[in-house]
Motif scaffolding. Sequence first.
Motif, short mmCIF file in Angstrom:
data_model
loop_
_atom_site.label_atom_id
_atom_site.label_comp_id
_atom_site.label_asym_id
_atom_site.label_seq_id
_atom_site.Cartn_x
_atom_site.Cartn_y
_atom_site.Cartn_z
N ARG A 115 0.83 -1.20 0.00
CA ARG A 115 0.00 0.00 0.00
C ARG A 115 0.86 1.26 0.00
NH1 ARG A 115 -3.23 -3.11 3.55
NH2 ARG A 115 -2.33 -2.11 5.39
N VAL A 116 1.92 1.25 0.81
CA VAL A 116 2.82 2.41 0.84
C VAL A 116 3.53 2.55 -0.50
CG1 VAL A 116 4.88 3.39 1.93
CG2 VAL A 116 3.12 2.31 3.34
N HIS A 117 3.91 1.43 -1.10
CA HIS A 117 4.56 1.47 -2.41
C HIS A 117 3.63 2.08 -3.45
CE1 HIS A 117 5.91 -0.08 -6.34
NE2 HIS A 117 7.13 -0.04 -5.81
N ALA A 118 2.38 1.67 -3.45
CA ALA A 118 1.42 2.20 -4.41
C ALA A 118 1.23 3.70 -4.25
CB ALA A 118 0.08 1.48 -4.25
N HIS A 119 1.37 4.18 -3.03
CA HIS A 119 1.15 5.61 -2.76
C HIS A 119 2.39 6.44 -3.01
CE1 HIS A 119 0.57 9.26 -0.27
NE2 HIS A 119 -0.70 9.11 -0.58
N ASP A 120 3.59 5.91 -2.72
CA ASP A 120 4.80 6.73 -2.68
C ASP A 120 5.86 6.41 -3.73
OD1 ASP A 120 3.72 7.99 -0.49
OD2 ASP A 120 4.87 6.84 0.98
N ALA A 121 5.83 5.22 -4.31
CA ALA A 121 6.95 4.79 -5.16
C ALA A 121 7.17 5.70 -6.35
CB ALA A 121 6.73 3.35 -5.62
N GLU A 122 6.10 6.11 -7.01
CA GLU A 122 6.24 6.95 -8.21
C GLU A 122 6.86 8.29 -7.87
OE1 GLU A 122 3.51 8.84 -11.84
OE2 GLU A 122 2.66 7.34 -10.47
N ALA A 123 6.43 8.90 -6.78
CA ALA A 123 6.99 10.19 -6.36
C ALA A 123 8.46 10.05 -6.00
CB ALA A 123 6.19 10.75 -5.19
N LEU A 124 8.80 8.96 -5.32
CA LEU A 124 10.21 8.72 -4.97
C LEU A 124 11.05 8.58 -6.23
CD1 LEU A 124 9.78 6.17 -2.04
CD2 LEU A 124 10.79 8.44 -1.86
N GLU A 125 10.54 7.84 -7.20
CA GLU A 125 11.29 7.64 -8.45
C GLU A 125 11.51 8.96 -9.17
OE1 GLU A 125 10.96 5.01 -12.58
OE2 GLU A 125 9.47 4.79 -11.00
N GLN A 126 10.53 9.84 -9.14
CA GLN A 126 10.67 11.15 -9.79
C GLN A 126 11.76 11.99 -9.15
OE1 GLN A 126 6.75 12.88 -9.62
NE2 GLN A 126 5.93 11.55 -11.25
N HIS A 127 12.05 11.71 -7.89
CA HIS A 127 13.11 12.44 -7.17
C HIS A 127 14.40 11.63 -7.09
CE1 HIS A 127 9.65 14.86 -5.89
NE2 HIS A 127 10.52 15.81 -5.60
N GLY A 128 14.49 10.56 -7.87
CA GLY A 128 15.72 9.78 -7.94
C GLY A 128 15.97 8.89 -6.75
N ALA A 129 14.93 8.58 -6.00
CA ALA A 129 15.09 7.73 -4.81
C ALA A 129 14.42 6.38 -5.04
CB ALA A 129 14.49 8.41 -3.59
N ASP A 130 15.04 5.33 -4.52
CA ASP A 130 14.47 3.99 -4.62
C ASP A 130 13.50 3.73 -3.47
OD1 ASP A 130 16.02 3.37 -6.87
OD2 ASP A 130 17.70 2.70 -5.62
N PHE A 131 12.55 2.84 -3.72
CA PHE A 131 11.67 2.38 -2.65
C PHE A 131 12.43 1.29 -1.90
CE2 PHE A 131 8.30 -0.06 -0.66
CZ PHE A 131 7.40 0.92 -0.26
N ASN A 132 13.03 1.67 -0.78
CA ASN A 132 13.96 0.80 -0.07
C ASN A 132 13.48 0.59 1.37
OD1 ASN A 132 16.21 -0.61 0.88
ND2 ASN A 132 17.35 1.27 1.27
N ALA A 133 13.00 -0.63 1.64
CA ALA A 133 12.56 -0.95 3.00
C ALA A 133 12.52 -2.46 3.15
CB ALA A 133 11.18 -0.37 3.28
#
Length: 249
Positions: free
Chosen positions: A100-118
Amino acid sequence: MTYGLGILLDDGLVMASDSRTNAGVDHISAFAKMRVWEKPGERLIVLLSAGNLAITQAVAAELEDRIRLSDGKKRRKGSTMETVPGMTAAARLVGEAVRRVHAHDAEALEQHGADFNATFILGGQIKGGPMRLFLIYSAGNYIEAGPLTPFFQIGETKYGKPILDRVITPETPLPEAVKCALVSFDSTMRSNLSVGMPLDVLVAKQDTMTTHHRRVIAEDDAYMMDLRAEWGEGVRALFGRLVDPELEG
């Protein structure tokens, strides 16, 4: 960076995590990375986290919100950490929160050059079932510890792994496992400044469904200082006794 460790033994469970989140020349932050859901005699569930702090806190908030909303006006259907029937269901619950957190935040993180890392370690026992230990990945999938793999690590794992590989078996007594875990943390902190004190250590015995021992270990902890000194002196002494190689010719 962080370091988290879960050890599943015949006698019980050892869970440990550091608290350093961001290390630099002039900026060091500390946040607790261990969360506990406990109803003594009925269930004990422990979650360790590593990775992007905002992501891991969002996952924890998802789990807590599910508990809060389960009895609130905005009733949310499904199990919570306080009601899941077993540890596999608890691991699945964490995985669903990660997704659920990935669905909400992953795209925004990618746009800022950050990986979804947890990543997460989940351990504990619910009455009627065995004590279990899981490693949960960023995709929300998980694997389970067993006799051939009695421990899981997350975060900065490489420096603390050799002592665990040489010492830990399912038959290791709980006090020895805690000692080994602290040596593992000391080795990691010595080699990587992004891992640091205080350490959070929790011990649970089989079939009690309650915390047997929990301790926050600070820099000035007498046992930790003695352990660090004795371990360093012992390694140097053992190294000195090793036979030197022949270098002639």
